[in-house]
Write a protein that holds these residues in place. Structure first.
Motif, PDB file in Angstrom:
ATOM      1  N   GLN A 556      35.588  38.717  76.904  1.00  0.00           N
ATOM      2  CA  GLN A 556      34.388  39.149  77.611  1.00  0.00           C
ATOM      3  C   GLN A 556      34.731  39.486  79.068  1.00  0.00           C
ATOM      4  O   GLN A 556      34.234  40.495  79.617  1.00  0.00           O
ATOM      5  CB  GLN A 556      33.325  38.031  77.544  1.00  0.00           C
ATOM      6  CG  GLN A 556      32.796  37.787  76.154  1.00  0.00           C
ATOM      7  CD  GLN A 556      32.022  38.975  75.610  1.00  0.00           C
ATOM      8  OE1 GLN A 556      31.434  39.796  76.383  1.00  0.00           O
ATOM      9  NE2 GLN A 556      32.084  39.129  74.274  1.00  0.00           N
ATOM     10  N   LEU A 557      35.577  38.661  79.696  1.00  0.00           N
ATOM     11  CA  LEU A 557      35.961  38.914  81.096  1.00  0.00           C
ATOM     12  C   LEU A 557      36.768  40.207  81.202  1.00  0.00           C
ATOM     13  O   LEU A 557      36.597  41.013  82.129  1.00  0.00           O
ATOM     14  CB  LEU A 557      36.775  37.729  81.640  1.00  0.00           C
ATOM     15  CG  LEU A 557      36.001  36.426  81.871  1.00  0.00           C
ATOM     16  CD1 LEU A 557      36.963  35.325  82.273  1.00  0.00           C
ATOM     17  CD2 LEU A 557      34.954  36.634  82.963  1.00  0.00           C
ATOM     18  N   LEU A 558      37.655  40.373  80.174  1.00  0.00           N
ATOM     19  CA  LEU A 558      38.499  41.578  80.205  1.00  0.00           C
ATOM     20  C   LEU A 558      37.646  42.821  80.041  1.00  0.00           C
ATOM     21  O   LEU A 558      37.852  43.840  80.744  1.00  0.00           O
ATOM     22  CB  LEU A 558      39.564  41.480  79.097  1.00  0.00           C
ATOM     23  CG  LEU A 558      40.520  42.642  78.981  1.00  0.00           C
ATOM     24  CD1 LEU A 558      41.299  42.832  80.335  1.00  0.00           C
ATOM     25  CD2 LEU A 558      41.495  42.439  77.827  1.00  0.00           C
ATOM     26  N   MET A 559      36.714  42.759  79.125  1.00  0.00           N
ATOM     27  CA  MET A 559      35.861  43.915  78.875  1.00  0.00           C
ATOM     28  C   MET A 559      34.999  44.203  80.096  1.00  0.00           C
ATOM     29  O   MET A 559      34.784  45.369  80.455  1.00  0.00           O
ATOM     30  CB  MET A 559      34.957  43.639  77.651  1.00  0.00           C
ATOM     31  CG  MET A 559      35.742  43.616  76.341  1.00  0.00           C
ATOM     32  SD  MET A 559      34.684  43.178  74.943  1.00  0.00           S
ATOM     33  CE  MET A 559      33.584  44.619  75.000  1.00  0.00           C
ATOM     34  N   ALA A 560      34.550  43.119  80.629  1.00  0.00           N
ATOM     35  CA  ALA A 560      33.735  43.310  81.837  1.00  0.00           C
ATOM     36  C   ALA A 560      34.560  43.920  82.950  1.00  0.00           C
ATOM     37  O   ALA A 560      34.090  44.799  83.689  1.00  0.00           O
ATOM     38  CB  ALA A 560      33.134  41.967  82.278  1.00  0.00           C
ATOM     39  N   SER A 561      35.785  43.499  83.048  1.00  0.00           N
ATOM     40  CA  SER A 561      36.650  44.015  84.095  1.00  0.00           C
ATOM     41  C   SER A 561      36.914  45.494  83.880  1.00  0.00           C
ATOM     42  O   SER A 561      36.916  46.289  84.800  1.00  0.00           O
ATOM     43  CB  SER A 561      37.974  43.213  84.121  1.00  0.00           C
ATOM     44  OG  SER A 561      38.903  43.761  85.018  1.00  0.00           O
ATOM     45  N   ARG A 562      37.140  45.885  82.614  1.00  0.00           N
ATOM     46  CA  ARG A 562      37.420  47.275  82.304  1.00  0.00           C
ATOM     47  C   ARG A 562      36.194  48.152  82.562  1.00  0.00           C
ATOM     48  O   ARG A 562      36.319  49.318  82.997  1.00  0.00           O
ATOM     49  CB  ARG A 562      37.868  47.406  80.851  1.00  0.00           C
ATOM     50  CG  ARG A 562      39.299  46.861  80.680  1.00  0.00           C
ATOM     51  CD  ARG A 562      39.679  46.989  79.232  1.00  0.00           C
ATOM     52  NE  ARG A 562      41.072  46.554  79.035  1.00  0.00           N
ATOM     53  CZ  ARG A 562      41.677  46.506  77.864  1.00  0.00           C
ATOM     54  NH1 ARG A 562      41.017  46.915  76.759  1.00  0.00           N
ATOM     55  NH2 ARG A 562      42.927  46.078  77.795  1.00  0.00           N
ATOM     56  N   ARG A 563      35.000  47.620  82.260  1.00  0.00           N
ATOM     57  CA  ARG A 563      33.812  48.413  82.546  1.00  0.00           C
ATOM     58  C   ARG A 563      33.679  48.665  84.037  1.00  0.00           C
ATOM     59  O   ARG A 563      33.307  49.766  84.474  1.00  0.00           O
ATOM     60  CB  ARG A 563      32.567  47.684  82.019  1.00  0.00           C
ATOM     61  CG  ARG A 563      32.404  47.795  80.519  1.00  0.00           C
ATOM     62  CD  ARG A 563      31.021  47.425  80.129  1.00  0.00           C
ATOM     63  NE  ARG A 563      30.675  46.073  80.503  1.00  0.00           N
ATOM     64  CZ  ARG A 563      30.890  45.001  79.706  1.00  0.00           C
ATOM     65  NH1 ARG A 563      31.406  45.143  78.503  1.00  0.00           N
ATOM     66  NH2 ARG A 563      30.555  43.808  80.152  1.00  0.00           N
ATOM     67  N   VAL A 564      34.027  47.637  84.792  1.00  0.00           N
ATOM     68  CA  VAL A 564      33.941  47.792  86.264  1.00  0.00           C
ATOM     69  C   VAL A 564      34.927  48.823  86.735  1.00  0.00           C
ATOM     70  O   VAL A 564      34.635  49.714  87.562  1.00  0.00           O
ATOM     71  CB  VAL A 564      34.182  46.454  86.977  1.00  0.00           C
ATOM     72  CG1 VAL A 564      34.300  46.660  88.488  1.00  0.00           C
ATOM     73  CG2 VAL A 564      33.042  45.494  86.630  1.00  0.00           C
TER      74      VAL A 564
END
Length: 575
Positions: A556-564
């Protein structure tokens, strides 16, 4: 068969004789005021009958009597009847009896060249008036006949004698000797007499029996058969006098057999009172032992018992029964028990019957034992014995007496029948028989019939010991009813089999317990292992769940980071 006189319809005046049984078969006695002829051969009891007729009349009925003898001396007569308990001298002293000896010859009765009995009539009148006699005996009439040569005069004078006695109102007994083809030697007296009594003796197989028969009795019914009679210390007795009608009452009261286990087989209560009981069996089976137990029980209950024994003496019976725990001597000493032992050949059948009935009447017992009745076959035919038994059984029932009959039977299937045909007369029939097995003879007992009660149909083992009789329940084996050593051996085999079975059960139970414990230990180990695996599974599950949660959070953190990052890159290109 015995037959008793029916009630007298015309009420003919009777003079009772007081002779036991005789008045019953004549419906009251001899014709009062009339002549009676008593005839018979020498030694049959004519004189004794006449004497007792006078003695009983004087003592019991207040009628003085005259005994006129033409043969015997008065002193001899007095001595002869003293054995019967009659004191003739005392009766003479009291003017109740007169004995007159008349010696007849032609010089005493000669009248005008002819012979008649006028002198005798005068003599008789004098002796009758001397005591006011009501009864008279002339013994014997043959002496009068000897004084006459002319038959016509003889017959005329005899008729005149009988009519003279009747005119005087004398109850007369005239004795006469038995003739050839006639009741008397002259054949006249029987026709001019109002009553004719015949006494005789019969011989069967060298055994003598006295009998009496009422040949005729004008104006009265009477018994018509032959009846046995006794002459003993108690006088003259005519027996039996019981009718054969089935009119006796019955009792519902039960009495013990003296053997509790036998009572159990008889509905739990024993015999019916006043019933007839037959105990049959082969020799040595214990029939007499059962009879003795019944006698002992009767006396224990405070009642009298007569034991008629035809094989053993009194002393032998007492000794033998003591060996099985029965002491009969106290009952004999107290008078409750009477043992009458005699051989069957001692009397004829009728005499045995008469003796038994007389003793029973005198003693008044509650129970009578005949042991064994089968021995009577030595003195009579089957028909005669059966007739005797019918009268004896009826006599006992009429008196309310319990009769127990012991019967010796043949072995085998013949044991279940009686040679004398008596089984139909019995209310209860018990059979004791031998049971042979494994080289031993033991006893079995069962009830063939017992009228009016529910009884056992089982065979029981019949054991006799020093403590008495014991009836054990039937023991059935593969070969049937087992007794004695066969029963003991079978019981031991079965006990051994039971012991082996118990041992096998114990062994298998021990093995089962060991296996159970081993399985329980295995189950405990498996339980522990299962619990350990379960704990490990829980830990693993917990660890995996935590790891998966962490991985998911990282994604979830990684995906969130990639969206950012994606959003930031797009902004830069657009500007």
């Amino acid at each position: 068969m015995s037959q008793i006189a029916e009630p007298n319809v015309h009420n003919l005046p009777k003079a009772p004789t007081g002779i036991d049984g005789f008045d019953e078969i004549t419906d009251g006695g001899l014709p009062q005021g009339r002549p009676t002829l008593v005839c018979g051969s020498a030694g049959c009891g004519k004189t004794l009958f006449s004497i007792e007729f006078l003695v009983r009349g004087a003592i019991e009925f207040g009628e003085p009597g005259v005994f006129v003898t033409f043969e015997e001396n008065p002193d001899d007569i007095i001595k002869n009847v003293a054995s019967l308990g009659f004191d003739l001298k005392d009766l003479e002293a009291r003017n109740l009896l007169r004995i007159d000896h008349i010696h007849l010859d032609r010089s005493e009765i000669e009248v005008a060249g002819d012979f008649d009995l006028e002198g005798l009539f005068l003599r008789l009148q004098w002796v009758i008036d001397s005591i006011g006699a009501k009864r008279i005996v002339l013994d014997t009439i043959e002496t009068i006949f000897s004084t006459f040569d002319n038959a016509a005069i003889l017959r005329s004078e005899v008729r005149r004698l009988f009519y003279w006695l009747k005119e005087k109102g004398m109850t007369a007994v005239i004795t006469g000797e038995r003739g050839d083809g006639n009741l008397t030697r002259q054949g006249l007296e029987e026709y001019v007499s109002d009553c004719v009594i015949l006494l005789d003796q019969k011989i069967f197989d060298q055994v003598s029996t006295r009998r009496i028969r009422i040949v005729k009795y004008r104006g009265s019914t009477h018994g018509t058969n032959e009846y046995p009679f006794l002459i003993d210390r108690d006088g003259f007795s005519v027996l039996p006098v019981t009718a054969l009608g089935l009119l006796h009452g019955v009792s519902k009261q039960r009495i013990s057999s003296g053997v509790p286990s036998l009572d159990e087989m008889l509905g739990g209560q024993g015999y019916y009172r006043a019933s007839s009981v037959l105990i049959g069996g082969t020799a040595g089976t214990g029939k007499s032992s059962l009879a003795a137990h019944f006698a002992n029980q009767t006396c224990r209950d405070g009642q009298k018992c007569i034991y008629f024994a035809f094989e053993e003496s009194q002393e032998q019976i007492v000794r033998n029964m003591a060996s099985i725990g029965l002491d009969l001597q106290p009952w004999l000493d107290s008078g409750l028990l009477v043992i009458h032992a005699t051989r069957p050949m001692h009397y004829g059948l009728e005499m045995h019957l008469a003796t038994m009935q007389r003793m029973i009447k005198k003693f008044g017992p509650a129970a009578v034992i005949i042991d064994p009745i089968s021995n009577m076959s030595s003195v009579g035919s089957e028909h005669d014995i059966n007739s005797m038994l019918i009268r004896l059984v009826d006599f006992l029932k009429a008196k309310g007496i319990t009769g127990l009959f012991v019967n010796l039977t043949s072995g085998g299937t013949a044991a279940e029948r009686t040679d004398l045909g008596m089984s139909s007369l019995m209310d209860t029939w018990i059979l004791v028989r031998d049971i042979e097995l494994n080289g031993e003879r033991n006893r079995g007992i069962y009830v063939l019939k017992s009228r009016g009660m529910k009884h056992s149909n089982q065979i029981r083992e019949f054991q006799i010991s020093a403590e008495g009789i014991n009836l054990r329940p039937a023991y059935l084996g593969r070969e049937g009813v087992l007794t004695g050593s066969a029963r003991v051996a079978q019981e031991q085999q079965e006990l051994a089999a039971i012991a082996l079975a118990n041992e096998e059960i114990e062994r298998r139970r021990s093995l089962f317990e060991r296996k159970k414990k081993a399985l329980e230990a295995q189950m405990a180990a498996l339980q522990t292992e299962m619990e350990s695996e379960s704990a490990e599974m829980e830990r693993f599950e917990h660890s995996e769940v935590g790891r998966l949660a962490r991985d998911d959070a990282s994604r979830q953190l990684l995906m969130a980071s990639r969206r950012v990052e994606a959003e930031q890159g797009g902004t830069s290109n657009g500007g």
